[in-house]
Design a protein around this motif. Structure first.
Motif, PDB file in Angstrom:
ATOM      1  N   GLN A  18      37.228  43.429  32.202  1.00 56.98           N
ATOM      2  CA  GLN A  18      36.092  42.520  32.346  1.00 56.98           C
ATOM      3  C   GLN A  18      34.855  43.051  31.621  1.00 56.98           C
ATOM      4  N   CYS A  20      34.824  44.908  28.960  1.00 56.39           N
ATOM      5  CA  CYS A  20      35.044  44.906  27.506  1.00 56.39           C
ATOM      6  C   CYS A  20      35.440  43.527  26.983  1.00 56.39           C
ATOM      7  N   ARG A  21      35.293  42.494  27.779  1.00 57.80           N
ATOM      8  CA  ARG A  21      35.736  41.159  27.376  1.00 57.80           C
ATOM      9  C   ARG A  21      34.990  40.649  26.140  1.00 57.80           C
ATOM     10  N   LEU A  22      33.673  40.749  26.112  1.00 58.79           N
ATOM     11  CA  LEU A  22      32.903  40.199  25.003  1.00 58.79           C
ATOM     12  C   LEU A  22      32.880  41.133  23.796  1.00 58.79           C
ATOM     13  N   SER A  23      32.737  42.412  24.027  1.00 58.36           N
ATOM     14  CA  SER A  23      32.735  43.350  22.908  1.00 58.36           C
ATOM     15  C   SER A  23      33.340  44.664  23.370  1.00 58.36           C
ATOM     16  N   GLY A  93      41.672  36.941  25.200  1.00 58.54           N
ATOM     17  CA  GLY A  93      40.597  37.098  24.231  1.00 58.54           C
ATOM     18  C   GLY A  93      41.066  37.566  22.865  1.00 58.54           C
TER      19      GLY A  93
END
Length: 110
Positions: A18, A20-23, A93
């Motif tokens: 969670q 590291c989901r976006l970057s 992702g």
């Protein structure tokens, strides 16, 4: 490296995914673990050591935080089911591959 129980490891791994989901990325490693904590010298062979059962060592890191767990052969089926469900839930992702560039490369090679 923080050694956790299998349930705690799965909870921390979910939290790691969670965060590291976006970057960012999460690196997972899995290897056979025989219970030794010290390496074997090359010249001297240790013949008396016999592992009691087979174990797996799982490690996860995002580059900053490291977590790990040891799973015994008795609980590997239960852990594998929970682990695979966790991976399926958090692998959404990933970037789609461009199939056109793959076909152009194969035609150019022929």
């Amino acid at each position: 490296v923080v050694l956790l129980e299998s349930k705690q490891f799965l909870a921390e791994l979910t939290r790691l995914f969670q965060e590291c989901r976006l970057s960012g990325s999460v690196f997972l490693t899995l290897k056979k673990y025989d219970g030794r904590t010290k390496p074997i010298p090359r010249k001297v062979s240790v013949e008396g050591f016999e592992p009691s059962d087979n174990k797996c060592l799982l490690r996860a890191t995002d580059g900053k935080k490291k977590i790990s767990t040891v799973v015994s052969s008795k609980e590997v089926n239960k852990f594998q089911m929970a682990y695979s469900n966790l991976l399926r839930a958090n692998m959404d992702g990933l970037k789609k591959r461009d199939k056109k560039s793959k076909s152009k490369k194969s035609k150019a090679a022929q």
